[in-house]
Design a protein around this motif. Structure first.
Motif, short mmCIF file in Angstrom:
data_model
loop_
_atom_site.label_atom_id
_atom_site.label_comp_id
_atom_site.label_asym_id
_atom_site.label_seq_id
_atom_site.Cartn_x
_atom_site.Cartn_y
_atom_site.Cartn_z
N ASN A 170 47.84 48.46 36.24
CA ASN A 170 49.30 48.60 36.16
C ASN A 170 50.00 47.38 35.58
OD1 ASN A 170 48.76 46.93 38.31
ND2 ASN A 170 50.08 48.00 39.77
N SER A 171 49.23 46.45 34.99
CA SER A 171 49.77 45.30 34.27
C SER A 171 50.75 44.47 35.10
CB SER A 171 50.45 45.75 32.97
OG SER A 171 49.50 46.21 32.03
N ASP A 172 50.44 44.32 36.40
CA ASP A 172 51.28 43.46 37.23
C ASP A 172 50.67 42.08 37.42
OD1 ASP A 172 49.18 44.02 38.92
OD2 ASP A 172 50.42 44.64 40.62
N GLY A 173 49.54 41.82 36.76
CA GLY A 173 48.88 40.53 36.87
C GLY A 173 47.82 40.45 37.93
N ALA A 174 47.81 41.40 38.88
CA ALA A 174 46.80 41.42 39.94
C ALA A 174 45.67 42.37 39.56
CB ALA A 174 47.43 41.85 41.26
N LEU A 175 44.47 42.00 39.91
CA LEU A 175 43.32 42.84 39.58
C LEU A 175 43.19 44.01 40.54
CD1 LEU A 175 40.70 40.12 38.63
CD2 LEU A 175 41.65 41.87 37.11
N ASP A 176 42.88 45.17 39.96
CA ASP A 176 42.68 46.41 40.70
C ASP A 176 41.20 46.78 40.62
OD1 ASP A 176 45.58 46.48 40.80
OD2 ASP A 176 45.50 47.19 38.72
#
Length: 516
Positions: A103-109
């Motif tokens: 989701n391109s929020d900077g946190a890895l999923d």
């Protein structure tokens, strides 16, 4: 090819024997085993990624019929690894997983492959996760998923996802000649549209989006298991732009193997990714060419690893996860291959130790796993090489079927290194599709691509590791996914840094303050 000429001139050069690992499994809080029936003969992937920004990557490992395990990295405080007890990521039926920022929020999923509906867990940047499968419209199929890859198409806020599926469990005439279709999911706004089915499917066990021909567009390579497609199938390359498969008329060589894993990295110096395809018997090293096809490396290169290299079991070996990585920081990518019998196949070796093939400066490889201490004889599956303790040397984690997971600390007398993480703002924050070039003072250029996928059922999200040998400094430049290229920028040995695009094609280097 130029590689063949080099082999003829310098074959037989002595290899260094200074690669060394120590058993570090005591740092693991539990004995974790990948197990289950025939649906878990394959898989057993491991995902390695830093989910809280402390530059000490965490470990997630599939369990098959057992719950998956998620281990927080506490090595900075000498606490080893701590099992996460929230119960969010400990799903059963898991085959493997791949980290990426969906989701391109900077946190890895984390995208988890399962026998049954797959799962997508969104990270919060502090190693907390929430199930977003239904919200992203990615939980609709009940297949046996065994492979994954992702790429960013131009203008999209979210990645295009590819899922490789194995045998169709609903086919009453199976399992032989009953391979399922594969799927591609393209973003629609903040979610995903219906799956695009890739037909025919030939039982994919590893897939990888890469800009194979350096055209600026990623295509999907699929490595398929002929054990179940039996006949009429082959390795495949699917073009994203035209949504079709390459064929003989395109110069594609339709080879048939027991394809299980893909390792990809430029090892010839032509800035195109060369590949290793693991299989039963030969492990195929193929060099990139000017076209879409590949050419097999000569046997003398030393990577075929078709029989166990120690012990008295002379039956064919079975390769699973493969990964290029410079384990002694000499500037040449080495090759690790996880090995192990499918379960009780009588025609294949049971005592089938893992390979660690050290690359020599002439491009040949020599086996060093016994001397290095990583020649495990278990039924290994997934693996990862990553700097888990922050000392600049790549450590090793291996997931085994019917035996506990293993962890090895790299204690080699290694050369210098740099560890580089390209980053972008707003979308594609992990710069998937970027190419990093490192130029050493002797003029040699090492090239690595940022990808998601490949291996066997698991992968990494983290720094690109470059060995420097004795060099005290180097220069780096980045070809970003949008086609812009940075200028060459000096960087010192031992640097662990994030790379950001600056104005006027310069490169912003943010050095990480890391203990270790």
């Amino acid at each position: 090819m130029k590689r063949t000429l080099v082999l003829a001139m310098v074959a037989g050069l002595p290899a260094n024997a200074d690669v060394a690992f120590e058993d570090w499994s005591s740092a693991l809080p539990v004995d974790h085993i990948y197990g289950g029936g025939w649906e878990h003969f394959v898989g057993g992937g491991v995902a390695v990624f830093d989910c809280d920004g402390d530059a000490r990557p965490e470990i997630w490992a599939a369990g098959g019929e057992h719950p998956a395990i998620f281990l927080r990295n506490q090595t900075a405080s000498d606490d080893g690894f701590v099992a996460d007890m929230t119960g969010v990521l400990d799903v059963t039926g898991a085959v493997g997983a791949y980290p990426l920022d969906i989701n391109s929020d900077g946190a890895l999923d984390l995208f988890v492959l399962r026998v049954g509906p797959n799962k997508v867990f969104l990270g919060n940047g502090a190693c907390g996760f929430a199930d977003a499968t239904e919200a992203l419209n990615l939980g609709g199929t009940d297949r046996w998923s065994t492979a994954f890859s992702a790429t960013w198409e131009s203008g999209q806020d979210r990645p295009t996802l590819a899922v490789g599926n194995y045998v169709d469990r609903t086919n009453p005439n199976g399992p032989f000649e009953a391979c399922d279709v594969n799927e591609v999911y393209r973003p629609v706004g903040s979610t995903y549209g219906p799956a695009l089915e890739l037909k025919p499917g030939y039982c994919a066990l590893s897939i990888l989006f890469s800009d194979w021909a350096r055209t600026g567009t990623a295509d999907l390579r699929l490595s398929n298991d002929r054990h179940y497609y039996v006949r009429g199938g082959s390795e495949q390359m699917w073009r994203l732009a035209t949504q079709d498969f390459l064929g003989a008329a395109d110069g594609w060589d339709e080879i048939s193997i027991w394809g299980m894993g893909i390792a990809s990295q430029d090892i010839t110096g032509d800035a195109r990714p060369d590949i290793v395809l693991t299989s039963m018997g030969d492990q195929l090293l193929q060099y990139a060419t000017d076209g879409p096809g590949y050419v097999a490396a000569p046997y003398a290169v030393g990577t075929y690893a078709q029989r166990p290299h120690t012990g008295d079991d002379g039956r064919p070996a079975t390769g699973w996860h493969a990964e290029f990585a410079d384990v002694d920081n000499d500037g040449f990518a080495d090759l690790f291959i996880a090995k192990g019998n499918v379960d009780q196949m009588p025609g294949s070796a049971v005592n089938d130790p893992n390979n660690l093939l050290k690359q020599r400066p002439d491009g040949t490889f020599t086996e060093v796993s016994v001397e290095a201490g990583v020649a495990s004889g278990h039924r290994s599956r997934g693996a990862a090489l990553a700097d888990l303790d922050g000392d600049g040397r790549l450590d090793l984690v291996v997931v085994n079927r019917r035996a506990p997971m293993e962890l090895y600390r790299n204690v080699s007398e290694a050369g210098n290194f740099v560890s580089l993480t390209p980053r972008l703002a707003a979308k594609n924050t992990r710069a998937v599709g970027a190419w990093i070039e490192l130029r050493t003072p002797d003029g040699r250029i090492n090239t690595q691509e940022v990808t998601v996928g490949g291996g066997h059922a698991g992968g990494k999200a983290g720094p690109l590791h470059f060995g420097l040998g004795t060099a005290k400094a180097a220069e780096v430049r980045v070809l970003w996914p949008d086609g812009k290229q940075s200028v060459w920028t000096p960087i010192g040995a031992g640097t662990q840094a994030t790379l950001w695009p600056g104005s006027d094609n310069d490169l912003r280097v943010h050095t990480l303050a890391v203990d270790g």
